[in-house]
Write a protein that holds these residues in place. Structure first.
Motif, PDB file in Angstrom:
ATOM      1  N   LEU A  24       0.857  -1.181   0.000  1.00 13.90           N
ATOM      2  CA  LEU A  24       0.000   0.000   0.000  1.00 13.90           C
ATOM      3  C   LEU A  24       0.892   1.228   0.000  1.00 13.90           C
ATOM      4  N   VAL A  25       0.699   2.092  -0.977  1.00 15.82           N
ATOM      5  CA  VAL A  25       1.502   3.297  -1.113  1.00 15.82           C
ATOM      6  C   VAL A  25       0.694   4.483  -0.598  1.00 15.82           C
ATOM      7  N   LEU A  26       1.245   5.203   0.382  1.00 20.13           N
ATOM      8  CA  LEU A  26       0.614   6.405   0.928  1.00 20.13           C
ATOM      9  C   LEU A  26       1.399   7.628   0.488  1.00 20.13           C
ATOM     10  N   SER A  27       0.694   8.630  -0.023  1.00 18.07           N
ATOM     11  CA  SER A  27       1.357   9.860  -0.452  1.00 18.07           C
ATOM     12  C   SER A  27       0.421  11.052  -0.274  1.00 18.07           C
ATOM     13  N   GLN A  28       0.934  12.240  -0.563  1.00 22.43           N
ATOM     14  CA  GLN A  28       0.133  13.466  -0.462  1.00 22.43           C
ATOM     15  C   GLN A  28      -0.434  13.859  -1.817  1.00 22.43           C
ATOM     16  N   TYR A  29      -0.432  12.947  -2.766  1.00 24.79           N
ATOM     17  CA  TYR A  29      -0.957  13.265  -4.091  1.00 24.79           C
ATOM     18  C   TYR A  29      -1.418  11.987  -4.780  1.00 24.79           C
ATOM     19  N   LEU A  49       6.886  -2.253  -8.988  1.00 23.71           N
ATOM     20  CA  LEU A  49       6.433  -3.225  -7.984  1.00 23.71           C
ATOM     21  C   LEU A  49       5.448  -4.219  -8.594  1.00 23.71           C
ATOM     22  N   ARG A  50       4.553  -3.727  -9.425  1.00 24.97           N
ATOM     23  CA  ARG A  50       3.582  -4.623 -10.082  1.00 24.97           C
ATOM     24  C   ARG A  50       4.294  -5.603 -11.021  1.00 24.97           C
ATOM     25  N   ARG A  51       5.277  -5.117 -11.767  1.00 20.17           N
ATOM     26  CA  ARG A  51       6.017  -6.011 -12.660  1.00 20.17           C
ATOM     27  C   ARG A  51       6.753  -7.094 -11.881  1.00 20.17           C
ATOM     28  N   CYS A  52       7.109  -6.799 -10.641  1.00 24.88           N
ATOM     29  CA  CYS A  52       7.786  -7.782  -9.787  1.00 24.88           C
ATOM     30  C   CYS A  52       6.803  -8.757  -9.143  1.00 24.88           C
ATOM     31  N   GLY A  53       5.534  -8.608  -9.423  1.00 19.21           N
ATOM     32  CA  GLY A  53       4.536  -9.536  -8.901  1.00 19.21           C
ATOM     33  C   GLY A  53       3.796  -9.061  -7.667  1.00 19.21           C
ATOM     34  N   CYS A  54       4.052  -7.845  -7.233  1.00 20.65           N
ATOM     35  CA  CYS A  54       3.360  -7.313  -6.052  1.00 20.65           C
ATOM     36  C   CYS A  54       1.955  -6.863  -6.425  1.00 20.65           C
ATOM     37  N   GLU A  55       1.068  -6.965  -5.475  1.00 20.68           N
ATOM     38  CA  GLU A  55      -0.263  -6.373  -5.599  1.00 20.68           C
ATOM     39  C   GLU A  55      -0.163  -4.994  -4.953  1.00 20.68           C
ATOM     40  N   VAL A  56      -0.465  -3.947  -5.690  1.00 23.41           N
ATOM     41  CA  VAL A  56      -0.219  -2.580  -5.236  1.00 23.41           C
ATOM     42  C   VAL A  56      -1.507  -1.773  -5.268  1.00 23.41           C
ATOM     43  N   GLU A  57      -1.750  -1.032  -4.187  1.00 25.06           N
ATOM     44  CA  GLU A  57      -2.819  -0.028  -4.135  1.00 25.06           C
ATOM     45  C   GLU A  57      -2.197   1.274  -3.669  1.00 25.06           C
ATOM     46  N   GLN A  71      -8.142  13.189 -11.892  1.00 24.05           N
ATOM     47  CA  GLN A  71      -6.790  12.731 -11.538  1.00 24.05           C
ATOM     48  C   GLN A  71      -6.777  11.880 -10.271  1.00 24.05           C
ATOM     49  N   ARG A  72      -7.907  11.732  -9.624  1.00 27.80           N
ATOM     50  CA  ARG A  72      -7.961  11.048  -8.329  1.00 27.80           C
ATOM     51  C   ARG A  72      -8.190   9.545  -8.483  1.00 27.80           C
ATOM     52  N   GLY A  73      -7.588   8.792  -7.561  1.00 27.03           N
ATOM     53  CA  GLY A  73      -7.778   7.351  -7.537  1.00 27.03           C
ATOM     54  C   GLY A  73      -8.960   6.968  -6.655  1.00 27.03           C
ATOM     55  N   ALA A  74      -9.394   5.734  -6.787  1.00 25.66           N
ATOM     56  CA  ALA A  74     -10.587   5.244  -6.082  1.00 25.66           C
ATOM     57  C   ALA A  74     -10.438   5.275  -4.565  1.00 25.66           C
ATOM     58  N   LEU A  75      -9.238   5.069  -4.041  1.00 29.46           N
ATOM     59  CA  LEU A  75      -9.039   5.010  -2.590  1.00 29.46           C
ATOM     60  C   LEU A  75      -8.526   6.309  -1.989  1.00 29.46           C
ATOM     61  N   ASP A  76      -8.283   7.309  -2.824  1.00 28.95           N
ATOM     62  CA  ASP A  76      -7.757   8.575  -2.309  1.00 28.95           C
ATOM     63  C   ASP A  76      -8.696   9.197  -1.280  1.00 28.95           C
ATOM     64  N   VAL A  77      -8.104   9.854  -0.302  1.00 30.46           N
ATOM     65  CA  VAL A  77      -8.855  10.569   0.735  1.00 30.46           C
ATOM     66  C   VAL A  77      -8.711  12.057   0.418  1.00 30.46           C
ATOM     67  N   VAL A  78      -9.819  12.655   0.024  1.00 29.90           N
ATOM     68  CA  VAL A  78      -9.812  14.050  -0.400  1.00 29.90           C
ATOM     69  C   VAL A  78     -10.399  14.904   0.723  1.00 29.90           C
ATOM     70  N   ILE A  79      -9.633  15.904   1.140  1.00 25.13           N
ATOM     71  CA  ILE A  79     -10.062  16.785   2.220  1.00 25.13           C
ATOM     72  C   ILE A  79     -10.779  17.983   1.618  1.00 25.13           C
ATOM     73  N   ALA A  80     -12.076  18.060   1.860  1.00 24.95           N
ATOM     74  CA  ALA A  80     -12.893  19.167   1.356  1.00 24.95           C
ATOM     75  C   ALA A  80     -13.395  19.964   2.549  1.00 24.95           C
ATOM     76  N   SER A  81     -12.679  21.035   2.881  1.00 26.61           N
ATOM     77  CA  SER A  81     -13.033  21.802   4.062  1.00 26.61           C
ATOM     78  C   SER A  81     -12.464  23.212   3.970  1.00 26.61           C
ATOM     79  N   ASN A  82     -13.308  24.192   4.171  1.00 24.28           N
ATOM     80  CA  ASN A  82     -12.818  25.570   4.210  1.00 24.28           C
ATOM     81  C   ASN A  82     -11.864  25.781   5.378  1.00 24.28           C
ATOM     82  N   ALA A  83     -12.130  25.116   6.508  1.00 26.15           N
ATOM     83  CA  ALA A  83     -11.244  25.240   7.671  1.00 26.15           C
ATOM     84  C   ALA A  83      -9.842  24.737   7.320  1.00 26.15           C
ATOM     85  N   PHE A  84      -9.768  23.629   6.592  1.00 23.73           N
ATOM     86  CA  PHE A  84      -8.461  23.127   6.188  1.00 23.73           C
ATOM     87  C   PHE A  84      -7.803  24.093   5.208  1.00 23.73           C
ATOM     88  N   ASN A  85      -8.550  24.588   4.243  1.00 27.53           N
ATOM     89  CA  ASN A  85      -7.984  25.513   3.257  1.00 27.53           C
ATOM     90  C   ASN A  85      -7.365  26.724   3.944  1.00 27.53           C
TER      91      ASN A  85
END
Length: 161
Positions: A24-29, A49-57, A71-85
């Motif tokens: 599982l790859v975690l990033s800010q984008y 990693l996938r070519r090496c046989g790993c299952e990757v999300e 541009q977003r993936g199915a599992l991405d966590v998108v922060i929608a908040s004016n307070a965060f902005n």
């Protein structure tokens, strides 16, 4: 491991649970449609990693204004908040740190991230840059225990001085 070596490496076939290594790859984008250098690099890593046989999300955690929906993936966590902005733009050089602090301070967002991590049941979490490490640490207290790989290609400290 170099990119060329990754292309010629035999597939990883067996993990202790008997299947392919789940990374599982975690990033800010998101990396669904790579546009900047970090996205391109991380997409190349996941492809290798996938070519090496790993299952990757991948799970990108980022504010809604940063990347358009296509541009977003199915599992991405998108922060929608004016307070965060407001917090993000108040300290733009520390926006990556603000993402994790904000996410962990909001139970619904935090639980969404933990649920998405747990649903994949990774053998390894690939942490791209240090900013989401507090999320990984807190996930451990929720029973998500796994090996951790830390990866970073940039040295942001000079920029933030």
């Amino acid at each position: 491991m170099t990119f060329a070596a990754a292309q010629s490496t035999p597939p990883i076939r067996v993990t202790p649970r008997g299947g392919p290594l789940r990374v599982l790859v975690l990033s800010q984008y998101p990396i669904k449609t790579p546009m900047h250098g970090g996205q391109v690099r991380l997409r190349a890593v996941t492809d290798a990693l996938r070519r090496c046989g790993c299952e990757v999300e991948t799970i990108g955690i980022f504010p809604d204004f940063a990347f358009p929906p296509e541009q977003r993936g199915a599992l991405d966590v998108v922060i929608a908040s004016n307070a965060f902005n407001d917090a993000y733009f108040a300290e733009p050089l520390f926006g990556d740190l603000a993402i994790t602090s904000f996410l962990l301070s909001r139970p619904a967002l935090r639980d969404m991230a933990f649920s998405r991590i747990a649903s994949f049941s990774p053998d390894v979490i690939w942490l791209e840059h240090p900013f989401l490490y507090p999320l990984v640490e807190e996930a451990r207290s929720y029973g998500i225990t796994t090996k951790l790989v830390y990866s970073s290609a940039n040295d942001e400290s000079a920029l933030k001085r």
